[in-house]
Scaffold this active site. Structure first.
Site, PDB file in Angstrom:
ATOM      1  N   GLU A 115       6.572  21.624 -93.045  1.00  0.00           N
ATOM      2  CA  GLU A 115       6.566  21.837 -91.589  1.00  0.00           C
ATOM      3  C   GLU A 115       7.817  21.239 -90.989  1.00  0.00           C
ATOM      4  OE1 GLU A 115       3.216  19.617 -90.290  1.00  0.00           O
ATOM      5  OE2 GLU A 115       1.791  21.070 -91.083  1.00  0.00           O
ATOM      6  N   LYS A 117       9.707  18.705 -88.614  1.00  0.00           N
ATOM      7  CA  LYS A 117       9.399  17.383 -88.080  1.00  0.00           C
ATOM      8  C   LYS A 117       9.924  17.347 -86.648  1.00  0.00           C
ATOM      9  CE  LYS A 117       9.701  12.466 -89.155  1.00  0.00           C
ATOM     10  NZ  LYS A 117       9.871  12.041 -87.787  1.00  0.00           N
ATOM     11  N   ASP A 119      10.897  16.217 -83.036  1.00  0.00           N
ATOM     12  CA  ASP A 119      11.470  14.934 -82.622  1.00  0.00           C
ATOM     13  C   ASP A 119      11.018  14.596 -81.210  1.00  0.00           C
ATOM     14  OD1 ASP A 119      12.896  12.648 -82.741  1.00  0.00           O
ATOM     15  OD2 ASP A 119      14.861  13.575 -82.500  1.00  0.00           O
ATOM     16  N   TYR A 228      -0.056  18.970 -85.492  1.00  0.00           N
ATOM     17  CA  TYR A 228       0.155  18.950 -86.931  1.00  0.00           C
ATOM     18  C   TYR A 228      -0.985  18.329 -87.719  1.00  0.00           C
ATOM     19  CZ  TYR A 228       2.116  14.428 -85.528  1.00  0.00           C
ATOM     20  OH  TYR A 228       2.320  13.206 -84.969  1.00  0.00           O
ATOM     21  N   LYS A 315      14.511  13.705 -93.720  1.00  0.00           N
ATOM     22  CA  LYS A 315      15.225  13.697 -92.443  1.00  0.00           C
ATOM     23  C   LYS A 315      16.661  14.169 -92.629  1.00  0.00           C
ATOM     24  CE  LYS A 315      13.741   9.777 -90.132  1.00  0.00           C
ATOM     25  NZ  LYS A 315      13.558   9.188 -88.831  1.00  0.00           N
ATOM     26  N   CYS A 409      42.161   2.716 -60.351  1.00  0.00           N
ATOM     27  CA  CYS A 409      41.506   4.020 -60.276  1.00  0.00           C
ATOM     28  C   CYS A 409      42.529   5.130 -60.525  1.00  0.00           C
ATOM     29  CB  CYS A 409      40.860   4.198 -58.909  1.00  0.00           C
ATOM     30  SG  CYS A 409      40.165   5.842 -58.688  1.00  0.00           S
ATOM     31  N   CYS A 412      42.924   7.159 -57.018  1.00  0.00           N
ATOM     32  CA  CYS A 412      43.452   6.612 -55.766  1.00  0.00           C
ATOM     33  C   CYS A 412      44.264   5.336 -55.963  1.00  0.00           C
ATOM     34  CB  CYS A 412      42.328   6.361 -54.772  1.00  0.00           C
ATOM     35  SG  CYS A 412      41.265   5.002 -55.254  1.00  0.00           S
ATOM     36  N   CYS A 427      35.441   1.951 -58.854  1.00  0.00           N
ATOM     37  CA  CYS A 427      36.533   2.057 -57.896  1.00  0.00           C
ATOM     38  C   CYS A 427      35.943   1.646 -56.545  1.00  0.00           C
ATOM     39  CB  CYS A 427      37.044   3.498 -57.836  1.00  0.00           C
ATOM     40  SG  CYS A 427      38.073   3.777 -56.389  1.00  0.00           S
ATOM     41  N   CYS A 433      38.735   7.368 -51.877  1.00  0.00           N
ATOM     42  CA  CYS A 433      39.075   7.816 -53.235  1.00  0.00           C
ATOM     43  C   CYS A 433      38.739   9.308 -53.355  1.00  0.00           C
ATOM     44  CB  CYS A 433      38.295   7.015 -54.268  1.00  0.00           C
ATOM     45  SG  CYS A 433      38.516   7.647 -55.921  1.00  0.00           S
TER      46      CYS A 433
HETATM   47  S1  IVH Z   1       2.257  14.258 -90.038  1.00  0.00           S
HETATM   48  C1  IVH Z   1      -0.203  10.971 -91.813  1.00  0.00           C
HETATM   49  N1  IVH Z   1       3.696  16.309 -89.254  1.00  0.00           N
HETATM   50  O1  IVH Z   1       6.734  12.031 -87.440  1.00  0.00           O
HETATM   51  C2  IVH Z   1       0.636  12.068 -91.293  1.00  0.00           C
HETATM   52  N2  IVH Z   1       4.213  14.174 -88.371  1.00  0.00           N
HETATM   53  O2  IVH Z   1       7.347   9.429 -88.985  1.00  0.00           O
HETATM   54  C3  IVH Z   1       1.284  11.718 -90.046  1.00  0.00           C
HETATM   55  N3  IVH Z   1       6.027  14.191 -86.752  1.00  0.00           N
HETATM   56  O3  IVH Z   1       4.213   9.842 -86.380  1.00  0.00           O
HETATM   57  C4  IVH Z   1       2.144  12.644 -89.405  1.00  0.00           C
HETATM   58  N4  IVH Z   1       6.426  16.335 -86.804  1.00  0.00           N
HETATM   59  O4  IVH Z   1       5.178  11.553 -84.734  1.00  0.00           O
HETATM   60  C5  IVH Z   1       3.480  14.991 -89.156  1.00  0.00           C
HETATM   61  N5  IVH Z   1       4.870  18.216 -88.623  1.00  0.00           N
HETATM   62  C6  IVH Z   1       4.653  16.901 -88.520  1.00  0.00           C
HETATM   63  C7  IVH Z   1       5.420  16.090 -87.666  1.00  0.00           C
HETATM   64  C8  IVH Z   1       5.169  14.721 -87.631  1.00  0.00           C
HETATM   65  C9  IVH Z   1       6.770  15.186 -86.258  1.00  0.00           C
HETATM   66  C10 IVH Z   1       6.207  12.771 -86.386  1.00  0.00           C
HETATM   67  C11 IVH Z   1       4.942  12.086 -86.001  1.00  0.00           C
HETATM   68  C12 IVH Z   1       4.776  10.964 -86.964  1.00  0.00           C
HETATM   69  C13 IVH Z   1       6.179  10.744 -87.418  1.00  0.00           C
HETATM   70  C14 IVH Z   1       6.214  10.153 -88.784  1.00  0.00           C
END
Ligand code: IVH
Length: 672
Positions: A115, A117, A119, A228, A315, A409, A412, A427, A433
């Site tokens: 999946e 991740k 942010d 998720y 990551k 500045c 000016c 400034c 200015c």
């Molecule tokens: S699973 C036990 N799936 O990443 C499983 N986490 O560093 C826990 N996050 O706290 C999380 N996308 O905030 C999962 N597709 C995803 C995610 C995800 C973002 C974040 C989440 C978690 C952190 C883990």
């Protein structure tokens, strides 16, 4: 390294990690990239492994980083919200897969789900009988903040009610609240118009606004949340994939990019695909999460103190490239703040051509010890504006000139002044200015201020260049021929500008106050201030203490208001604007006397209310024939007490035996 040295190093690493955790989780203002943070954590982990006697159960390697914040009710999670182990290398993923194959019986087939991740900020959503009743942040993993009301107001796509045949009495759903890039840009544009610093990235923006204490219109539905995980009481469904499908049928937002993978090669293909394809996503991700699909297998694998053994996060490293620093120039904003900007030899980074990078302030230049012509590393993490993370000293030319922050500045020539507590240079030439004037005038005519749409940035530049205006008040003395004689202006455009200026005289006082561009006084603050000080005279005469009575006004804001009105130039400007016919008093709807229910009764209002502003409440009381007084006396019939009332008033009223009313009670009284 001996044990003594290791101990010192571990102590220092833990302190650094605690500091960065606080910045990240509590203040939503990280100083270092996630990557740099993970490096610190990895170093600590390695040392603790090497010297097991030095590890401890409350070390950052064993706990989740955040702590619940003080402004929200802290609630325990039904199941701890643990984190994920992470890796930045394909080898880390390989080891993860191999470890799982080793831990599970050799005959079983293993499937993974990959999946994105997201942010953002992890949330736990609790539903009872299909109704969303609680939204909790991760906090320290054991307890988090109850942010139910904020989440309902700010997140566009979470269902408040769900239905379905097989819906258990209670379910918990976890997901990530995120801000799309487009909403992020919109929010930052709005912040810029109110003189606020832009937020660094969508994650910070999400964390920041989920923590705001008032549901602001600007934050309505600006976030999304993608789910998720699903936690069911008792019997589980057999796989993660089925959980996701179930969530989708119940109407939860599931991002459609997840994929089932049977082996390492498929996982790596997914990772590589999204490494480039993420540039096309409308929302921020910082990696990929790989999970064992089968729930029975997940249970067999179990958890460590901090994370499940059945999942890992891969990551993406922030993209980092080297280029040359050509020169540094300095921009002067509306409030006079001078920001250094690095001009670079253009390079292609994360899909965009980078020519400039922010340097924040003078100490950043010192920290980097920048020299002109340096080879610098540019990083583009979640941030929109790239930054310089370091200098390749081996490439430095012998006679290169160090970059020295300007003393005057650039627009000016005034000597810059330093504001110590913020490490910023200003400034001081607020009145003349050209850069500040340009910014001030642009703000003054802005759609949310005086809304003079016929005047844009270019027109202002022209007006300034021809010395036709030197302050917002001069707009009101412009004559037809002044504008008509400018390059490119014909009768129609000239007429439109004059009409726009004339119409702006009817803009309400709140807009005028906002248009003045008083430092720290943005759109929201203006509403609060005008509630307490309904005209410019009362505001100009307000004391520091008086200003700080306004909810949300702290010392810094109060002081900048005082400073503004103390300045003779500003006083002159206000007089000129008033003479031009601008509105300097808040207009409230005229009392209509809909009934005389409260006739003969006197009310004193103290504190703030959730249903109305103070002025609004006064108007409602007057509408029903009631009278408003400003001090406690025997004449007073009711003291209406809101949030944070004046303690002296409450005491005096009690001493005289005067009845008090809370928000609910006055609401009852106001009913027809
Ligand atoms: S699973 C036990 N799936 O990443 C499983 N986490 O560093 C826990 N996050 O706290 C999380 N996308 O905030 C999962 N597709 C995803 C995610 C995800 C973002 C974040 C989440 C978690 C952190 C883990």
């Amino acid at each position: 390294m001996n044990e003594q040295q290791a101990k010192q190093e571990i102590t220092s690493l833990r302190a650094q990690i605690a500091h960065h955790n606080k910045l990240y989780y509590e203040e939503a203002q990280p100083e270092i990239s996630d990557y740099a943070f993970d490096q610190l954590l990895a170093k600590l982990e390695a040392l603790e492994q090497q010297f097991p006697s030095l590890s401890s159960a409350d070390s950052a390697t064993q706990t989740v980083g955040g702590t619940p914040s003080k402004n929200f009710t802290s609630v325990y999670h039904q199941h701890p919200m643990i984190s994920l182990g992470n890796t930045y290398s394909p080898d880390g993923v390989k080891q993860f897969v191999e470890r799982i194959e080793k831990q599970l019986p050799a005959t079983t087939t293993i499937h993974f789900v990959c999946e994105l991740k997201f942010d953002g900020i992890a949330l736990s959503l609790l539903y009872k009988k299909g109704r969303l009743y609680k939204v909790i942040t991760r906090g320290d993993g054991v307890k988090g903040d109850d942010i139910t009301e904020n989440a309902k107001h700010m997140i566009a796509n979470i269902p408040h009610v769900i239905t379905g045949d097989n819906l258990p009495e209670e379910i918990e759903v976890r997901g990530e609240a995120i801000m799309s890039f487009s909403n992020f840009e919109r929010l930052n544009q709005a912040r810029a118009t109110t003189g606020l610093e832009p937020l660094a990235n969508p994650r910070n923006a999400t964390a920041g606004i989920l923590k705001t204490l008032k549901n602001q219109a600007a934050h309505h539905k600006v976030l999304d949340c993608y789910m998720y995980s699903l936690l069911l009481p008792g019997s589980e469904l057999p796989s993660h994939e089925i959980h996701m499908k179930q969530l989708q049928t119940w109407g939860f937002p599931i991002y459609p990019t997840y994929q089932k993978c049977g082996n390492l090669a498929n996982i790596m293909a997914y990772i590589h695909h999204w490494d480039t394809a993420r540039a096309t996503l409308p929302l921020p991700i910082d990696g990929v999460v790989i999970k064992v699909n089968d729930i029975a297998q997940q249970k067999q694998l179990g958890l460590t103190a901090k994370s499940p053994r059945w999942a890992i996060a891969y990551k993406y490293k922030p993209q980092n490239l080297a280029t040359t620093l050509a020169h540094v120039d300095y921009q002067v904003g509306r409030t006079g703040v001078v920001t250094p900007v690095a001009h670079l030899k253009p390079i292609l980074l994360a899909g965009t051509i980078v020519k400039r990078a922010t340097l924040h302030n003078a100490s950043e230049i010192q920290r980097l010890d920048l020299h002109l012509g340096d080879t610098v590393f540019i990083e583009k993490g979640g941030e929109i504006i790239p930054k310089i993370t370091g200098v390749d000293l081996s490439q430095r030319k012998p006679n290169s000139q160090p970059v020295i922050f300007i003393t005057h500045c650039p627009a000016c020539g005034s000597t810059l002044v330093k504001k110590h507590h913020k490490d910023l240079y200003y400034c001081p030439n607020i009145e003349a200015c050209p850069c500040q004037l340009q910014g001030l005038l642009q703000h003054f005519v802005h759609r949310k201020a005086m809304d003079i749409r016929s005047i844009g940035r270019k027109t202002i530049t022209l007006l300034l260049a021809h010395k036709l205006v030197a302050s917002p008040a001069d707009l009101y003395t412009l004559r037809y021929e002044d504008i008509y004689n400018l390059e490119g202006f014909q009768a129609r455009a000239t007429q439109q500008i004059l009409e726009g200026i004339e119409a702006s005289k009817q803009q309400p006082y709140e807009r005028v106050l906002f248009a003045l561009g008083i430092r720290n006084v943005g759109e929201v603050m203006v509403q609060k201030i005008t509630d307490h000080f309904p005209d410019i005279t009362s505001l100009a005469e307000a004391t520091l203490e008086g200003l700080m009575q306004v909810p949300g006004v702290g010392e810094e804001i109060a002081q900048s208001i005082i400073n503004y009105f103390q300045d003779p130039g500003n006083r002159q400007l206000l007089a000129a604007l008033e003479a031009a016919g601008l509105q300097f008093t808040r207009k409230l709807p005229k009392p209509r006397h809909t009934s005389y229910k409260l006739a003969g009764k006197h009310f004193l209002i103290s504190g703030t209310f959730t249903t109305w502003g103070r002025e609004e409440l006064k108007a409602l009381i007057k509408e029903k024939g009631g009278g408003i007084v400003t001090a406690v006396s025997r004449q007073l019939d009711y003291l209406v007490i809101g949030d944070q009332p004046g303690p002296a008033k409450v005491q005096q009223a009690q001493a005289l035996g005067i009845s008090t009313l809370n928000e609910k009670q006055i609401q009852q009284m106001l009913l027809p």
